[in-house]
Design an enzyme around this catalytic site. Structure first.
Site, PDB file in Angstrom:
ATOM      1  N   GLU A 152       5.264   3.783   4.154  1.00  0.00           N
ATOM      2  CA  GLU A 152       4.401   3.266   5.220  1.00  0.00           C
ATOM      3  C   GLU A 152       4.416   1.748   5.299  1.00  0.00           C
ATOM      4  OE1 GLU A 152      -0.158   3.743   6.945  1.00  0.00           O
ATOM      5  OE2 GLU A 152       0.344   4.529   4.957  1.00  0.00           O
TER       6      GLU A 152
ATOM      7  N   GLU B  66      -7.017  -2.259  12.473  1.00  0.00           N
ATOM      8  CA  GLU B  66      -8.183  -1.620  11.875  1.00  0.00           C
ATOM      9  C   GLU B  66      -8.942  -2.518  10.906  1.00  0.00           C
ATOM     10  OE1 GLU B  66      -6.545   2.973  12.242  1.00  0.00           O
ATOM     11  OE2 GLU B  66      -6.284   1.886  10.357  1.00  0.00           O
TER      12      GLU B  66
END
Length: 525
Positions: free
Chosen positions: A463, A319
């Site tokens: 994460e 991304e």
């Protein structure tokens, strides 16, 4: 239900209180505490709190009640009292129920009914039912001999996945599961289909089915979204809400541009058929979804002068690259989605659209001069957020040769953001190295896929290596895939689940994958 046991170190009288905290953005908040008089003369104290959300569109209600054990007395709906002599013991349980207008027309009373039911059942019966359900879930299990730490870590990851979904729910799993509201807002991403779903699909297909049911229920919303953008077929949201509609914050360009999600869902649908061999489901639900995804991709591509096809202005798995042309993973996933749609059509006795195979065969996958897969047409070696081109080796199976896979692995391993990249890249590397027979390298990648992300004291999965946001179901799914599809050698094929030769980490003696009574085993020689 929370169970509390108290042992007195001295003579004591203790009051335990329970309060309901309401998020600040909830509106129309109401609170009520009351004692319900039941027909048999018993009385159950209940606390209820409600509020509206989604700009008043939906309503949520929480109810709670204490279940008093020996030595405990209910003082009010909000509190219980324990009086003990030194060395004495007492116990109680606290039951909470949550209902919303997404599931019930009258969540205010239904939440109270469920609390009353729990009180009538009693703590022992509720625990027994809980344990029966978990025993069913653990029929899909992973056993590692020779590495108790890895065994615990793998079981904890699987426990968290199992605890985040339920058969019959028609709901999928958000990146942080049920553990956080502020991170990704409970929305459904590609994380579900590409990272969490494969492990559930082989271990507990009935749970994986719920994730697809969520997409099937959102198919009409995806059709409307495609229509609004000028395309045929279905265009699934990057961040799906409970209605299957786009919920990405407007500042995030992933919402308008990260389109590979539509291919990811089609691939997951094909894989469900492959594992279950359920032709009726494919005809009724799987193929209609795959067909709409294929129609979208045929409109989404741009035809080039040489007869090839490009996909322009997208964000891929990496991304950090925004608005690129011919992103390797997007094009590869679209290719597979189109191929699988053609295969599904034939299985369902329908004629596949010839454009599907033509576009699939013509989609460009860019390469550097030495043959390394180029992440997108303009990519020139920049840091990436996470594995993108490497996903063509696994799970897409487009890059298959040993030399080609190694070239891609070695090139991109040192280009992943070491601070802010999510955990999953290294699990994909571990799978490919294990399948290539490189045990030491596969073990290194497996450890990198989760150990830097575990947070004390309970080993919660964050994460990234530097973040603290728990519990990251996406990373847990990737780590489990490394065990199942890497070390375990499992592979999803058109004829079902098969086991290929692979290697284990050097310290592992044995790996057993238990699937409803069947055991797939891998052993270190």
């Amino acid at each position: 239900m929370t169970e509390v046991e108290v042992t007195a170190e001295r003579d004591a009288e203790v009051l335990f209180s329970n309060g309901h905290t309401v998020p600040g953005e909830f509106a129309d908040t109401l609170r009520e505490s009351r004692t319900v008089g039941c027909e048999d003369g018993s009385r159950i104290a209940v606390q209820r709190t409600s509020g509206s959300y989604n700009r008043g569109r939906d309503h949520i209600v929480a109810s709670s009640t204490f279940l008093c054990g020996e030595g405990c007395e209910a003082v009010s709906p909000e509190s219980v009292r324990i009086v003990l002599r030194k060395g004495g013991r007492a116990s109680f349980s606290l039951v909470g129920t949550i209902c919303t207008t997404a599931a019930f027309a009258d969540p205010w009373n239904e939440s109270e009914r469920q609390a009353i039911y729990a009180a009538r059942e009693g703590a022992a019966q509720l625990v027994a039912a809980h344990e029966r359900k978990w025993a069913e879930l653990w029929q899909g299990d992973i056993e590692i001999e020779g590495d108790p730490t890895a065994q615990l870590d793998v079981r904890f990851a699987l426990f968290n996945l199992y605890g985040s979904i339920r058969e019959g729910s028609r709901r999928s799993i958000p990146p942080m599961g049920l553990s956080a509201r502020g991170f990704y807002n409970g929305h459904i991403f590609w994380d579900s289909e590409i990272w969490m779903y494969p492990a559930l699909l082989v271990l507990r297909p009935c749970l994986a089915r719920q994730m697809l049911d969520y997409r099937t229920d959102g198919l009409d919303a995806a059709r409307r979204r495609a229509y609004a953008h000028g395309y045929r077929g279905a265009m699934f949201p990057w961040e799906g809400d409970d209605r299957g509609e786009e919920a990405t914050p407007t500042f995030a360009l992933t919402g308008p541009l990260e389109h590979h999600i539509t291919a990811d869902i089609a691939i997951a649908s094909w894989n469900y058929y492959c594992v279950t061999q359920d032709r009726e489901w494919l005809r009724r639900e799987g193929f209609p979804l795959m067909r709409e995804a294929a129609r979208f991709w045929c409109d989404r591509v741009t035809a080039n002068a040489d007869g090839s096809y490009s996909i322009r202005n997208v964000i891929g798995a990496n991304e950090y690259a925004v608005g690129v042309t011919d992103n390797a993973f997007t094009n590869g996933a679209a290719c597979r989605a189109l191929e699988y749609a053609s295969a599904a059509a034939e299985l369902c006795g329908e004629r596949p659209d010839p454009q599907w195979s033509a576009v699939a065969a013509g989609l460009r996958i860019p390469h550097f001069a030495d043959g390394t897969t180029r992440e997108h047409a303009g990519y020139d070696g920049e840091m990436i957020k996470q594995a993108d081109a490497n996903l063509l080796g696994y799970p897409l199976g487009i890059v298959t040769g040993r030399e080609a896979q190694l070239r891609d692995l070695e090139y991109y391993e040192r280009r992943i953001d070491p601070r802010n990249g999510p955990a999953m890249s290294y699990s994909v590397f571990a799978i490919q190295y294990a399948r290539l027979g490189m045990a030491e390298k596969a073990c290194e990648m497996f450890r990198r896929s989760y150990l830097p992300n575990l947070r004390p004291p309970f080993g919660v999965f964050a994460e990234t290596a530097t973040s603290g946001n728990p519990y990251f179901m996406t990373g847990a799914g990737g780590m489990l895939q490394a065990v199942l599809f890497g070390f375990g050698g499992l592979e999803i094929t058109a004829d079902g689940l098969v086991q290929r030769p692979s290697v284990l980490p050097p310290q592992w003696k044995n790996l057993r994958i238990k699937i409803n009574g069947k055991i797939y085993q891998a052993t270190n020689q």
